[in-house]
Design an enzyme around this catalytic site. Structure first.
Site, PDB file in Angstrom:
ATOM      1  N   ARG A  13       0.846  -1.207   0.000  1.00 34.95           N
ATOM      2  CA  ARG A  13       0.000   0.000   0.000  1.00 34.95           C
ATOM      3  C   ARG A  13       0.881   1.257   0.000  1.00 34.95           C
ATOM      4  O   ARG A  13       0.982   1.939  -1.013  1.00 34.95           O
ATOM      5  CB  ARG A  13      -0.950  -0.023   1.211  1.00 34.95           C
ATOM      6  CG  ARG A  13      -2.136   0.918   1.105  1.00 34.95           C
ATOM      7  CD  ARG A  13      -1.820   2.361   1.420  1.00 34.95           C
ATOM      8  NE  ARG A  13      -1.236   2.537   2.754  1.00 34.95           N
ATOM      9  CZ  ARG A  13      -0.668   3.665   3.141  1.00 34.95           C
ATOM     10  NH1 ARG A  13      -0.585   4.713   2.332  1.00 34.95           N
ATOM     11  NH2 ARG A  13      -0.147   3.778   4.358  1.00 34.95           N
ATOM     12  N   ASP A  14       1.555   1.516   1.084  1.00 38.81           N
ATOM     13  CA  ASP A  14       2.371   2.736   1.158  1.00 38.81           C
ATOM     14  C   ASP A  14       3.445   2.703   0.072  1.00 38.81           C
ATOM     15  O   ASP A  14       3.792   3.718  -0.523  1.00 38.81           O
ATOM     16  CB  ASP A  14       3.036   2.824   2.540  1.00 38.81           C
ATOM     17  CG  ASP A  14       3.297   4.255   2.966  1.00 38.81           C
ATOM     18  OD1 ASP A  14       3.132   5.156   2.138  1.00 38.81           O
ATOM     19  OD2 ASP A  14       3.681   4.477   4.131  1.00 38.81           O
ATOM     20  N   HIS A 207       9.729   6.565   7.802  1.00 41.54           N
ATOM     21  CA  HIS A 207      10.271   6.634   6.436  1.00 41.54           C
ATOM     22  C   HIS A 207      11.762   6.955   6.547  1.00 41.54           C
ATOM     23  O   HIS A 207      12.215   7.555   7.520  1.00 41.54           O
ATOM     24  CB  HIS A 207       9.542   7.702   5.616  1.00 41.54           C
ATOM     25  CG  HIS A 207       8.199   7.248   5.151  1.00 41.54           C
ATOM     26  ND1 HIS A 207       7.919   7.007   3.829  1.00 41.54           N
ATOM     27  CD2 HIS A 207       7.063   6.964   5.835  1.00 41.54           C
ATOM     28  CE1 HIS A 207       6.660   6.597   3.724  1.00 41.54           C
ATOM     29  NE2 HIS A 207       6.110   6.565   4.923  1.00 41.54           N
ATOM     30  N   CYS A 238       4.698   9.117  -0.203  1.00 42.80           N
ATOM     31  CA  CYS A 238       3.285   9.490  -0.290  1.00 42.80           C
ATOM     32  C   CYS A 238       3.112  10.526  -1.395  1.00 42.80           C
ATOM     33  O   CYS A 238       3.796  11.546  -1.400  1.00 42.80           O
ATOM     34  CB  CYS A 238       2.815  10.052   1.047  1.00 42.80           C
ATOM     35  SG  CYS A 238       1.121  10.654   0.974  1.00 42.80           S
ATOM     36  N   ASN A 247       9.564   4.027   2.716  1.00 45.53           N
ATOM     37  CA  ASN A 247       9.474   3.608   4.115  1.00 45.53           C
ATOM     38  C   ASN A 247      10.805   3.003   4.554  1.00 45.53           C
ATOM     39  O   ASN A 247      11.611   2.588   3.734  1.00 45.53           O
ATOM     40  CB  ASN A 247       8.408   2.512   4.265  1.00 45.53           C
ATOM     41  CG  ASN A 247       7.021   3.018   3.995  1.00 45.53           C
ATOM     42  OD1 ASN A 247       6.659   3.250   2.861  1.00 45.53           O
ATOM     43  ND2 ASN A 247       6.250   3.185   5.043  1.00 45.53           N
TER      44      ASN A 247
HETATM   45  N1  COA Z   1     -13.106   4.717  -2.171  1.00 46.31           N
HETATM   46  C1  COA Z   1     -13.426   4.827  -3.473  1.00 46.31           C
HETATM   47  N2  COA Z   1     -14.035   5.910  -3.990  1.00 46.31           N
HETATM   48  C2  COA Z   1     -14.329   6.918  -3.149  1.00 46.31           C
HETATM   49  C3  COA Z   1     -14.018   6.859  -1.790  1.00 46.31           C
HETATM   50  C4  COA Z   1     -13.378   5.703  -1.311  1.00 46.31           C
HETATM   51  N3  COA Z   1     -13.012   5.582  -0.016  1.00 46.31           N
HETATM   52  N4  COA Z   1     -14.420   8.001  -1.199  1.00 46.31           N
HETATM   53  C5  COA Z   1     -14.984   8.762  -2.163  1.00 46.31           C
HETATM   54  N5  COA Z   1     -14.918   8.109  -3.331  1.00 46.31           N
HETATM   55  C6  COA Z   1     -15.383   8.564  -4.659  1.00 46.31           C
HETATM   56  C7  COA Z   1     -16.767   9.198  -4.615  1.00 46.31           C
HETATM   57  O1  COA Z   1     -17.749   8.206  -4.785  1.00 46.31           O
HETATM   58  C8  COA Z   1     -16.702  10.151  -5.788  1.00 46.31           C
HETATM   59  O2  COA Z   1     -16.801   9.430  -6.981  1.00 46.31           O
HETATM   60  P1  COA Z   1     -17.377  10.095  -8.334  1.00 46.31           P
HETATM   61  O3  COA Z   1     -16.459  11.240  -8.688  1.00 46.31           O
HETATM   62  O4  COA Z   1     -17.323   8.974  -9.320  1.00 46.31           O
HETATM   63  O5  COA Z   1     -18.741  10.552  -7.963  1.00 46.31           O
HETATM   64  C9  COA Z   1     -15.262  10.678  -5.706  1.00 46.31           C
HETATM   65  O6  COA Z   1     -14.520   9.651  -5.047  1.00 46.31           O
HETATM   66  C10 COA Z   1     -15.167  11.977  -4.939  1.00 46.31           C
HETATM   67  O7  COA Z   1     -15.794  11.824  -3.676  1.00 46.31           O
HETATM   68  P2  COA Z   1     -15.722  12.911  -2.528  1.00 46.31           P
HETATM   69  O8  COA Z   1     -16.457  12.399  -1.353  1.00 46.31           O
HETATM   70  O9  COA Z   1     -16.145  14.253  -3.085  1.00 46.31           O
HETATM   71  O10 COA Z   1     -14.207  12.906  -2.176  1.00 46.31           O
HETATM   72  P3  COA Z   1     -13.057  13.955  -2.443  1.00 46.31           P
HETATM   73  O11 COA Z   1     -12.914  14.275  -3.885  1.00 46.31           O
HETATM   74  O12 COA Z   1     -13.208  15.072  -1.486  1.00 46.31           O
HETATM   75  O13 COA Z   1     -11.793  13.033  -2.017  1.00 46.31           O
HETATM   76  C11 COA Z   1     -11.038  11.214  -0.686  1.00 46.31           C
HETATM   77  C12 COA Z   1     -11.697  12.568  -0.699  1.00 46.31           C
HETATM   78  C13 COA Z   1     -10.770  10.880   0.766  1.00 46.31           C
HETATM   79  C14 COA Z   1     -11.970  10.172  -1.279  1.00 46.31           C
HETATM   80  C15 COA Z   1      -9.726  11.253  -1.535  1.00 46.31           C
HETATM   81  O14 COA Z   1      -9.005  12.414  -1.213  1.00 46.31           O
HETATM   82  C16 COA Z   1      -8.866  10.038  -1.295  1.00 46.31           C
HETATM   83  O15 COA Z   1      -9.224   8.947  -1.679  1.00 46.31           O
HETATM   84  N6  COA Z   1      -7.708  10.222  -0.662  1.00 46.31           N
HETATM   85  C17 COA Z   1      -6.820   9.120  -0.346  1.00 46.31           C
HETATM   86  C18 COA Z   1      -5.445   9.616  -0.296  1.00 46.31           C
HETATM   87  C19 COA Z   1      -4.499   8.504   0.039  1.00 46.31           C
HETATM   88  O16 COA Z   1      -4.707   7.345  -0.202  1.00 46.31           O
HETATM   89  N7  COA Z   1      -3.378   8.910   0.635  1.00 46.31           N
HETATM   90  C20 COA Z   1      -2.344   8.023   0.995  1.00 46.31           C
HETATM   91  C21 COA Z   1      -2.629   7.259   2.214  1.00 46.31           C
HETATM   92  S1  COA Z   1      -2.396   8.183   3.672  1.00 46.31           S
HETATM   93 ZN    ZN Z   2       4.088   6.110   5.213  1.00 47.81          ZN
END
Ligand code: COA
Ligand code: ZN
Length: 298
Positions: A13-14, A207, A238, A247
């Site tokens: 994942r990371d 990391h 990230c 990491n």
């Molecule tokens: N899994 C899959 N899809 C997701 C989701 C999830 N957990 N959460 C939201 N979505 C989808 C929504 O259904 C929407 O889909 P659409 O555009 O097809 O309608 C889209 O993502 C946007 O949803 P929204 O609630 O408006 O989210 P956002 O655009 O504000 O994004 C997150 C917020 C949290 C979903 C996004 O920033 C994210 O996934 N971040 C993860 C970052 C990450 O993995 N970082 C590293 C690990 S720390």
């Molecule tokens: Zn990390």
């Protein structure tokens, strides 16, 4: 104090989330099987996040359906929100990892939420997990240093930890997401948290950006921490934390611990094979600090 240490592998994942080259689900399964063959029993398999935000994790549901059904291996999935929690649990996840950064800017960049909003989301998801028999690991990321806001005050981390602990988090993981932390910070933060909550509920995630991954891990180990995240070959970084590199490498961590008489259950020779398998799927050259020496010991 126990000499048994859990090495929690986060490379899938990371590690992979930042790789420009697409890794097929079958490739992830091969890496995972090689890790299990080396003795790793605790693995963060994927994240249920927006596929637009992290395309490498778009196969999370498919991957979960292909995980080995071996009860002795603990798999977990990172979830950023309620939707991720639901997807993960529907896919069969029994443990979830929640991620909450210690600063407003990092939460905005990473999950598009303010710190307060993200805290509420985390607390709600922990509540649901508890009610539904799912184990919740709560990460406090950028706990030592934020790429946008700089050094993080320990009082902020303690405050967040208290809220997540009160909400019922099964584990609190202190994450130095950027590798910007130093051993003095690690010692002070873990000593305080261990005094409050005991060491069993705590884990560390480092990391190696500035070459201090091992010394940070050793410092936490001496404080009493017995669970560490690491990633095979030092894969990682990230996409939302500029400047963060991989990491702490699993082989570096395992070698240091095994050599020092701690029991990880991980065989370093077999781990070398897992690095080879991972290497065949990514363009980034893999290997921790110990790799060159290990390779010379044929
Ligand atoms: N899994 C899959 N899809 C997701 C989701 C999830 N957990 N959460 C939201 N979505 C989808 C929504 O259904 C929407 O889909 P659409 O555009 O097809 O309608 C889209 O993502 C946007 O949803 P929204 O609630 O408006 O989210 P956002 O655009 O504000 O994004 C997150 C917020 C949290 C979903 C996004 O920033 C994210 O996934 N971040 C993860 C970052 C990450 O993995 N970082 C590293 C690990 S720390
Ligand atoms: Zn990390």
């Amino acid at each position: 104090m126990s000499n048994i240490v859990t090495v929690h592998e986060v490379g899938l994942r990371d590690g992979l989330q930042n790789q420009p080259k697409h890794v097929p689900t079958q490739g992830k399964i091969e890496i995972l099987n090689a890790l299990i063959a080396s003795g790793i029993t605790s693995i963060e398999a994927t994240s249920f996040v927006s596929p637009k935000a992290v395309p490498q994790m778009a196969d999370a549901t498919d991957l979960y359906s292909r995980l080995p059904s071996d009860d002795s291996i603990h798999f977990e999935a990172l979830v950023p929100n309620e939707k991720g929690y639901e997807l993960a649990v529907n896919a069969g996840a029994k443990t979830i990892a929640l991620v909450l950064a210690s600063t407003n800017t990092m939460n905005r960049k990473n999950i598009n939420m303010t710190l307060d909003h993200a805290l509420n989301v985390n607390i709600n998801v922990i509540g649901r997990a508890k009610a539904e028999g799912v184990r919740a690991r709560s990460y406090i990321s950028t706990a030592l240093h934020c790429p946008y806001e700089g050094e993080v005050k320990p009082s902020i981390v303690f405050d967040i930890a208290e809220k997540l602990h009160s909400a019922g988090a099964d584990e609190l993981v202190i994450a130095d997401t950027t590798g910007g932390g130093n051993p003095a910070q690690v010692k002070s933060i873990f000593n305080t948290l261990i005094n409050k909550y005991g060491s069993k509920i705590l884990a560390a995630h480092f990391h190696d950006t500035r070459g201090m991954g091992l010394v940070l891990a050793w410092t936490a180990l001496e404080c009493g921490i017995r669970k560490f995240d690491s990633s095979i070959g030092g894969l990682g970084g990230c996409p939302f934390a500029p400047g963060a590199t991989g990491n702490l490498a699993t082989e570096d961590l395992v070698f240091m611990l095994n050599e020092s008489g701690y029991k990880t259950g991980v065989n370093i020779e077999k781990l070398k094979n897992a690095i080879k398998v991972a290497q065949s799927y990514v363009d980034q050259p893999l290997g921790g600090k110990i790799t060159k020496w290990l390779d010379s010991q044929q």
